[in-house]
Design an enzyme around this catalytic site. Sequence first.
Site, PDB file in Angstrom:
ATOM      1  N   HIS A 130      -6.875   2.739   4.521  1.00  0.00           N
ATOM      2  CA  HIS A 130      -6.494   3.416   5.766  1.00  0.00           C
ATOM      3  C   HIS A 130      -7.664   3.503   6.756  1.00  0.00           C
ATOM      4  CE1 HIS A 130      -2.816   4.614   3.737  1.00  0.00           C
ATOM      5  NE2 HIS A 130      -2.367   5.101   4.889  1.00  0.00           N
ATOM      6  N   ASP A 133       0.878  -1.183   0.000  1.00  0.00           N
ATOM      7  CA  ASP A 133       0.000   0.000   0.000  1.00  0.00           C
ATOM      8  C   ASP A 133       0.908   1.224   0.000  1.00  0.00           C
ATOM      9  OD1 ASP A 133      -2.317   1.683   0.354  1.00  0.00           O
ATOM     10  OD2 ASP A 133      -1.958   1.737   2.509  1.00  0.00           O
ATOM     11  N   CYS A 168      -4.677  -1.543  -1.420  1.00  0.00           N
ATOM     12  CA  CYS A 168      -4.881  -0.123  -1.720  1.00  0.00           C
ATOM     13  C   CYS A 168      -5.908  -0.002  -2.835  1.00  0.00           C
ATOM     14  CB  CYS A 168      -3.555   0.497  -2.155  1.00  0.00           C
ATOM     15  SG  CYS A 168      -3.694   2.227  -2.647  1.00  0.00           S
ATOM     16  N   ASN A 169      -7.019   0.654  -2.540  1.00  0.00           N
ATOM     17  CA  ASN A 169      -8.056   0.855  -3.562  1.00  0.00           C
ATOM     18  C   ASN A 169      -7.553   1.749  -4.687  1.00  0.00           C
ATOM     19  OD1 ASN A 169     -10.889  -0.062  -2.185  1.00  0.00           O
ATOM     20  ND2 ASN A 169      -9.452   0.685  -0.669  1.00  0.00           N
ATOM     21  N   CYS A 199     -11.054   3.356   1.195  1.00  0.00           N
ATOM     22  CA  CYS A 199      -9.600   3.538   1.262  1.00  0.00           C
ATOM     23  C   CYS A 199      -9.172   2.664   2.434  1.00  0.00           C
ATOM     24  CB  CYS A 199      -9.247   4.998   1.524  1.00  0.00           C
ATOM     25  SG  CYS A 199      -7.543   5.238   2.087  1.00  0.00           S
TER      26      CYS A 199
HETATM   27  N1  DGL Z   1      -4.766   3.315   1.319  1.00  0.00           N
HETATM   28  C1  DGL Z   1      -4.979   3.797   0.010  1.00  0.00           C
HETATM   29  C2  DGL Z   1      -6.294   3.339  -0.609  1.00  0.00           C
HETATM   30  O1  DGL Z   1      -6.863   2.331  -0.238  1.00  0.00           O
HETATM   31  C3  DGL Z   1      -4.688   5.226  -0.336  1.00  0.00           C
HETATM   32  C4  DGL Z   1      -4.006   6.196   0.550  1.00  0.00           C
HETATM   33  C5  DGL Z   1      -3.245   7.265  -0.232  1.00  0.00           C
HETATM   34  O2  DGL Z   1      -3.830   8.284  -0.633  1.00  0.00           O
HETATM   35  O3  DGL Z   1      -2.058   7.020  -0.499  1.00  0.00           O
HETATM   36  O4  DGL Z   1      -6.771   3.944  -1.534  1.00  0.00           O
END
Ligand code: DGL
Length: 290
Positions: free
Chosen positions: A199, A20, A84-85, A197
């Site tokens: 996170h 990620d 990571c989406n 997301c």
């Molecule tokens: N964790 C990431 C997601 O699932 C994105 C975080 C970022 O902006 O880097 O999209």
Amino acid sequence: MSDISDLRHAPQIVDYVFFDSGTGGLPYMLHLKEKSPNTLCIYVADTRNFPYGLKSGSQITSCAEAAVRLILRYFKPRAVVIGCNTISVTALEQLRASFPSLHFVGTVPAIKQAASVTKNGRIGLLATRRTVDEPYTAELANRFAPDCTLITRADPTLIRFIEHDFFTASEAAKKAAVLPAVDFFAEQGVDTIILGCTHFLHMADTIAEAAGAGVCVVDSKEGVVNQALRVGLERFEGSVRPVLPPAEPLYPAYADSTFFITGPEGINEEPYKILSKKLNIPYGGILKDE
Ligand code: DGL
């Protein structure tokens, strides 16, 4: 061998590398370890390129390709889980084309799941700017939630809070951090919020509590982990498992579930060390290009 630079000369075979832009994919790796404790996992946070969500599609693709190349200098993963989406909806197709021998498992917003639980048809998608704007996300909504209204919110401030402050923040600060998103969706009358997301999964409980009992909070963790395990079953069966030395502080690079970052050089590693301690996973330091 006494530090990670030695690994470069002999990439280690592991089952999964989770990847990620930061700490977002960790709940996914931990969930896979819960379901399959003997699986060997490594986690790589591409912190030198965080945040991905505010980059263009082509920037995301080239950062993700560079990160995968870096991962391959150190590890031979049987599969790479993109936790990571943003990377998945933007660059997964290109990653598969660029690394045809690697098996990738992607993460996309749980729109299908949201459509199955919403009662009023109003679904909130909390994600990065890129995920919200990416046509692939609209395609997912058309395909899996054609009768619902999708209300999107990009929240880079909350994502930054989770990456940098969450693990040392007070409960009051955590509650305050989620309120703008929760209030926004309440005003829009949504009864289901998708954590689009990765996170946000660190704060799933805080978000659910702030949103109240009438709102269902959904995420893709179960689906992604099940898919990763399915891929594992198909691909790893009959293959010889690598033997890694037991986890010990001196050889963090070899320990199962080790958490690596990518820099930049001079980054304050302390918050990542604290996080690793809290999650009870070894901290491996910075994976270097050379
Ligand atoms: N964790 C990431 C997601 O699932 C994105 C975080 C970022 O902006 O880097 O999209």
